[in-house]
Scaffold this motif. Sequence first.
Motif, PDB file in Angstrom:
ATOM      1  N   ILE A  46      13.769  -7.469  56.470  1.00  0.00           N
ATOM      2  CA  ILE A  46      14.410  -6.516  57.386  1.00  0.00           C
ATOM      3  C   ILE A  46      15.799  -6.121  56.883  1.00  0.00           C
ATOM      4  N   VAL A  47      16.594  -7.114  56.527  1.00  0.00           N
ATOM      5  CA  VAL A  47      17.946  -6.816  56.041  1.00  0.00           C
ATOM      6  C   VAL A  47      17.879  -6.083  54.708  1.00  0.00           C
ATOM      7  N   GLY A  48      16.932  -6.469  53.851  1.00  0.00           N
ATOM      8  CA  GLY A  48      16.752  -5.773  52.577  1.00  0.00           C
ATOM      9  C   GLY A  48      16.377  -4.318  52.777  1.00  0.00           C
ATOM     10  N   PHE A  49      15.487  -4.061  53.746  1.00  0.00           N
ATOM     11  CA  PHE A  49      15.083  -2.682  54.047  1.00  0.00           C
ATOM     12  C   PHE A  49      16.284  -1.860  54.496  1.00  0.00           C
ATOM     13  N   SER A  50      17.103  -2.433  55.385  1.00  0.00           N
ATOM     14  CA  SER A  50      18.294  -1.712  55.845  1.00  0.00           C
ATOM     15  C   SER A  50      19.268  -1.486  54.699  1.00  0.00           C
ATOM     16  N   SER A  51      19.303  -2.436  53.762  1.00  0.00           N
ATOM     17  CA  SER A  51      20.167  -2.297  52.586  1.00  0.00           C
ATOM     18  C   SER A  51      19.767  -1.082  51.749  1.00  0.00           C
ATOM     19  N   GLY A  52      18.472  -0.991  51.437  1.00  0.00           N
ATOM     20  CA  GLY A  52      18.001   0.146  50.639  1.00  0.00           C
ATOM     21  C   GLY A  52      18.108   1.456  51.382  1.00  0.00           C
ATOM     22  N   LEU A  53      17.836   1.429  52.696  1.00  0.00           N
ATOM     23  CA  LEU A  53      17.870   2.643  53.505  1.00  0.00           C
ATOM     24  C   LEU A  53      19.269   3.207  53.645  1.00  0.00           C
ATOM     25  N   LEU A  54      20.259   2.303  53.783  1.00  0.00           N
ATOM     26  CA  LEU A  54      21.619   2.725  54.097  1.00  0.00           C
ATOM     27  C   LEU A  54      22.598   2.547  52.943  1.00  0.00           C
ATOM     28  N   GLY A  55      22.110   2.052  51.789  1.00  0.00           N
ATOM     29  CA  GLY A  55      22.972   1.938  50.625  1.00  0.00           C
ATOM     30  C   GLY A  55      24.040   0.868  50.732  1.00  0.00           C
ATOM     31  N   VAL A  56      23.805  -0.128  51.580  1.00  0.00           N
ATOM     32  CA  VAL A  56      24.748  -1.231  51.726  1.00  0.00           C
ATOM     33  C   VAL A  56      24.079  -2.508  51.222  1.00  0.00           C
ATOM     34  N   GLY A  57      24.869  -3.528  50.969  1.00  0.00           N
ATOM     35  CA  GLY A  57      24.281  -4.780  50.505  1.00  0.00           C
ATOM     36  C   GLY A  57      23.496  -5.488  51.585  1.00  0.00           C
ATOM     37  N   GLY A  58      23.747  -5.106  52.842  1.00  0.00           N
ATOM     38  CA  GLY A  58      23.079  -5.741  53.969  1.00  0.00           C
ATOM     39  C   GLY A  58      23.890  -6.870  54.562  1.00  0.00           C
ATOM     40  N   GLY A  59      25.067  -7.140  53.992  1.00  0.00           N
ATOM     41  CA  GLY A  59      25.891  -8.244  54.467  1.00  0.00           C
ATOM     42  C   GLY A  59      26.325  -8.105  55.906  1.00  0.00           C
ATOM     43  N   VAL A  60      26.641  -6.879  56.342  1.00  0.00           N
ATOM     44  CA  VAL A  60      27.079  -6.678  57.724  1.00  0.00           C
ATOM     45  C   VAL A  60      26.005  -7.099  58.707  1.00  0.00           C
ATOM     46  N   PHE A  61      24.741  -6.900  58.339  1.00  0.00           N
ATOM     47  CA  PHE A  61      23.636  -7.283  59.215  1.00  0.00           C
ATOM     48  C   PHE A  61      23.289  -8.760  59.056  1.00  0.00           C
ATOM     49  N   LEU A  62      23.285  -9.241  57.823  1.00  0.00           N
ATOM     50  CA  LEU A  62      22.912 -10.631  57.569  1.00  0.00           C
ATOM     51  C   LEU A  62      23.903 -11.596  58.209  1.00  0.00           C
ATOM     52  N   ILE A  63      25.184 -11.306  58.118  1.00  0.00           N
ATOM     53  CA  ILE A  63      26.195 -12.181  58.704  1.00  0.00           C
ATOM     54  C   ILE A  63      25.996 -12.299  60.213  1.00  0.00           C
ATOM     55  N   ALA A  64      25.718 -11.170  60.871  1.00  0.00           N
ATOM     56  CA  ALA A  64      25.484 -11.185  62.323  1.00  0.00           C
ATOM     57  C   ALA A  64      24.271 -12.050  62.654  1.00  0.00           C
ATOM     58  N   ILE A  65      23.212 -11.972  61.849  1.00  0.00           N
ATOM     59  CA  ILE A  65      21.994 -12.758  62.090  1.00  0.00           C
ATOM     60  C   ILE A  65      22.236 -14.238  61.832  1.00  0.00           C
ATOM     61  N   LEU A  66      22.884 -14.550  60.732  1.00  0.00           N
ATOM     62  CA  LEU A  66      23.123 -15.953  60.378  1.00  0.00           C
ATOM     63  C   LEU A  66      24.008 -16.651  61.408  1.00  0.00           C
ATOM     64  N   THR A  67      25.020 -15.958  61.910  1.00  0.00           N
ATOM     65  CA  THR A  67      25.943 -16.585  62.863  1.00  0.00           C
ATOM     66  C   THR A  67      25.374 -16.643  64.274  1.00  0.00           C
ATOM     67  N   SER A  68      24.620 -15.632  64.682  1.00  0.00           N
ATOM     68  CA  SER A  68      24.139 -15.581  66.070  1.00  0.00           C
ATOM     69  C   SER A  68      22.792 -16.269  66.270  1.00  0.00           C
ATOM     70  N   LEU A  69      21.930 -16.279  65.246  1.00  0.00           N
ATOM     71  CA  LEU A  69      20.583 -16.833  65.406  1.00  0.00           C
ATOM     72  C   LEU A  69      20.357 -18.149  64.667  1.00  0.00           C
ATOM     73  N   LEU A  70      21.019 -18.328  63.525  1.00  0.00           N
ATOM     74  CA  LEU A  70      20.727 -19.494  62.688  1.00  0.00           C
ATOM     75  C   LEU A  70      21.812 -20.560  62.703  1.00  0.00           C
ATOM     76  N   GLY A  71      22.873 -20.331  63.480  1.00  0.00           N
ATOM     77  CA  GLY A  71      23.887 -21.355  63.657  1.00  0.00           C
ATOM     78  C   GLY A  71      24.847 -21.549  62.503  1.00  0.00           C
ATOM     79  N   PHE A  72      24.971 -20.564  61.615  1.00  0.00           N
ATOM     80  CA  PHE A  72      25.927 -20.655  60.508  1.00  0.00           C
ATOM     81  C   PHE A  72      27.341 -20.397  61.045  1.00  0.00           C
ATOM     82  N   SER A  73      28.336 -21.054  60.455  1.00  0.00           N
ATOM     83  CA  SER A  73      29.719 -20.666  60.740  1.00  0.00           C
ATOM     84  C   SER A  73      29.987 -19.347  60.019  1.00  0.00           C
TER      85      SER A  73
END
Length: 269
Positions: A151-178
């Motif tokens: 999902i994050v990879g798809f958004s990366s290719g679609l929007l020309g971003v690395g996907g970090g803005v989305f991945l960080i939100a997922i890792l911190t809110s769903l997976l318990g990462f600091s």
Amino acid sequence: MFPIEYFAGLILIGICAGFASGLLGVGGGFLIVPLQYFLLKYIGVQPDLAMLISLGTSLAIIIPTSLSGAYRHTRTMDNIVKPGIRLGIFGIIGGSIGGFVASGLPSRILEIIFGCLLLFIVIKNIIDINKERNEAKIPFNLLSTAIIGLIVGFSSGLLGVGGGVFLIAILTSLLGFSLIEAIGTSSVFICLTAIGGFLSYVVSGWSVSTFPYSIGYVSIINFALIACFSVPLASIGARYAHKIPQKKLKIIFSVLVLYIALKMLGILP
């Protein structure tokens, strides 16, 4: 062929995006894409072509920029490499698909999608502004890794971003990462996922792009000038990320993302 202010603009993009990439683990695409887009339109490039060049070139720049930041993060956190690579493998696949889809969409649709997703991230950051770490809501296993990576990879290719803005939100809110763990993991992830999107923009624009000195939808001039400054600045930004309190990092991140979101949606001139 290009005005002097165009080259100056590319250098400024490299400085800002590189530092943001290392500091926030986002690849810098959320700055590189819109700023390149506005700069290309300024010199008279048609909006649809300007958007595709911005997307493709952004992904090319993100690869060495994020690698620079990732190297700095791994020197202080050795637990980010494995999850970053696992997510990145699926991110490459998603990024390739997203890049091909983007080449067939009008630029305004991409702008709106980009802006709405960034607004969501800002709202999520505001809600969690005082939280150091959320409890994990889903396990970090092969299934969740595959779904998140694709999902994050798809958004990366679609929007020309690395996907970090989305991945960080997922890792911190769903997976318990600091936040700092998410930033480091994201920097590893986007090194890989940007490759898939980059290749798709080269292939899809191979016989289409009319922009000078480009390979597909990737501008060689833009890549060289921006990357020249973004790569060293990413390492500096990553060093500062470990010195700034997480709450301040979230505030900096949110302000930057909010500005770009409003700009892409046309709310700000």
